[in-house]
Each structure stands twice: as C-alpha cells, then as structure tokens.
Design an enzyme around this catalytic site. Sequence first.
Site, PDB file in Angstrom:
ATOM      1  N   GLU A 195       0.807  -1.227  -0.097  1.00 11.68           N
ATOM      2  CA  GLU A 195      -0.132  -0.033  -0.106  1.00 11.68           C
ATOM      3  C   GLU A 195       0.788   1.255   0.018  1.00 11.68           C
ATOM      4  OE1 GLU A 195      -2.574  -3.279   0.934  1.00 11.68           O
ATOM      5  OE2 GLU A 195      -0.738  -2.535   1.803  1.00 11.68           O
ATOM      6  N   ARG A 199      -6.840   2.706   3.725  1.00 13.29           N
ATOM      7  CA  ARG A 199      -7.915   3.430   4.096  1.00 13.29           C
ATOM      8  C   ARG A 199      -9.022   3.440   3.162  1.00 13.29           C
ATOM      9  NH1 ARG A 199      -5.033   8.736   5.902  1.00 13.29           N
ATOM     10  NH2 ARG A 199      -3.816   8.220   4.078  1.00 13.29           N
TER      11      ARG A 199
END
Length: 392
Positions: free
Chosen positions: A348, A356
Amino acid sequence: MLKRVSIQGYRAARELEFEPRSGCALVGEASSGKSPVLTAIWTLLEAAAPPPTIDDVSSHGSTGRIHLEAEFERGSIFLDARPPDTLNLNRAGAPPVLFMPANLRSRTLVAPATGRGAADVAELFRPPLPEHHWSAADGGLQLVQGMERLLASNLRRFVLLIEEPELYLSPHAQRHLYRVLRALAQRGNQILYSTHAPVFLSVDRLEELALVRHTSDAGTTLFQPEPLAEAESFRALSEFDSDRAELFLARAALLVEGRSEKLTFPLVFEALGIEADKEGVLVLECGGKGNIPLFARICNACDIPYVVVHDRDAPLGRRPIESEAIVNRQIREIARKWRTVVLVPDFEAVSGVDGRGRGRKPQKAWHRYRGSGDVPEPLLLAVEKVLRAART
C-alpha cells in the site's frame, strides 16, 4: 499400460522420453509439440495409423531416422523408419488405443482403430441412430456422452489419446468430463491428453503433468515434475482453483500476496505499455504471504519461471515481528533473492494505494496508474524481472 515412451527424430521431438501415469496431461503453449507427441504414440500403437513420411522427419540435425518405442507391462514395442525407404516395427502385444484428434471432434470423434476391442469402444462414441447426423452433432457433447458410456461399460485397459478435451464445452461440462476421465483412469485405462484448460489440471497430481516446451535449439522437450509431499499436496489442492491452475499454462508468474496486488499489477503493466496476457505473464494471488512459499515450491517443482513480490511488513531500520520475519526468510530461501522483490514497508505504501477506505482500493489504483508511466521503482523492478523470465 504404457510405462515409458521414447520419441526420436519425429517432427520437432528430436530426443524425448517420458513415463506417463494412468492419467497424463500434456501442457504447453500452442505449437510446442503436444499434438505430435500424441500422434507419435498413436502411430506406434495403431496398425491403421499412416506410417511416417519424409515430412515427419525432424528437420534439425536429423539423420533421417524416426525411432518410436514404448515399454509396457508385458514387454516393449518399437517403430523404426527412414522415410520413404525403410520401415521396421514390432507391435506385438501393444495395448489397444483410441485417438481423438481435435480435427475430428465435430465428425467421427475417433481416428481409425483396429486393436483388440477398439472397435467396440469406438462404437460407444457414435451418437444414437436418431441423432446420427454429424452436421447437427455437438462434438464436445458427443465426447462427454461417449466417455460416460465407456465408463458404464465393462470395456477396460485401453489407451485413450485426446487432443484438447475442452473443445466446444462450457466450464461446468469441462469439469464433469474431467471427473469422468479421472474415473476411467482409476478403472484400468490410461488417459493422455493435451489441454489449454486449467480445469483439466490438478496441483495435487503434479506427477501426472507433462510440461511440453519448444525452443529452436532443443526442439520439443518434455518435463515431468516430482509429486509434492502428501501434507503439502492436500494444502495445495485446497488453495488451487481454475484461476490459479493457469500457473501451469503461463510463461512466467508474478506471485503476490493478495487481492490488492492482483487488481493493481495489471494496471501497472498497462501504465508501462505492456500487455501481460500477450507476454504470457500470470499475476497469481497466493491468498496471503504465508502461502507464497507453497506456490514458489510448486513453481520450482514444475520449472515455471516466477518472481515473488511481498511486504517486508516493517520500515527499514526496524525488525518485522517474529512471525513476519520467519515467512520473509522462508520466501528468500525457496525463491532466492534474485527472484524476490520486497516492498518496504508494504504494498500500500509503495504503490500509493493506501489501506484506508478498503472498498476503494481498486478505484484508487485505477486513478493512480491509468495512462501513467509513473510507476514506483520496486513495482517497475518486479515487472522487469518477470518479463525477463517470460521472454527467456
């Protein structure tokens, strides 16, 4: 049945030998030589098969000689030819064979068969008389129904050679036919088939795969992997589906941890102007980092080129927690450092697709890489490594 098959000087198979099991799937790219292997076996076993011609002689470094040989339970047979001049053969005791080439799928299904009881088996593949009109027949369905009739009969101990059993069949019909073929193999027949369909490949039976490859230097070669250990075999079976079984059909695989990487890497390839499918590269989601060592071992066993991309799960200067460190070490030991790209601290952060708003990851990846050649260095390195593996 057939215990060993040797093919020399036949088309692109200059020097090829393998040991087929009761079930044997020939897997490889188009024009790798799968069909000639099946045709050579039929030529060796079946008296009605046309003898080799000058066109069948290997064109590279050839002596002009074709030699086919097979060992089976009661001895061995051979065919030795120097077309068009000489043909020596001994088929005494050869098992009866039925050959189902792809070009007959919508017509007679079965090539000429004269071996003991072969005509009785061939008759099972004819549709019932009211439907006996080949122009209206569904070749795939006729194959399935013929195999069902053979399974229900008392006819056994045949060698069945099938080109691309998946032709004209829907995915669920392919799965059903695969189960029928497995049952036939378990009841004393020997089934050899070529396929491009993952449905007909099973990771828990690696020893039944025959990986067929072709290069200009070596011609057609065939590699048979060793079986996995029993405990690992069951685990692999539970993890494999038809998507992951594409591994055996790929030129190279990019092994990644999870869904985020699987969804993002095709966009990364696209951003770099590379078509992964055209290159024969499979992005394989392993279902978590803990499964990567298993898939890497399968690639090693099958001699499939691959690259691993995984998270370090800790920033530089900090040691990952013990469980993550153990898995990182296992991956490095199995895949080796040169086949591994480690993302610090994780995918990520490197990719720019943060964790998120979990449901928005694919959307974020699409916006991040669409039409952009701006790819983070670690992801670029992974793409370059796997492309190199696929093209070698």
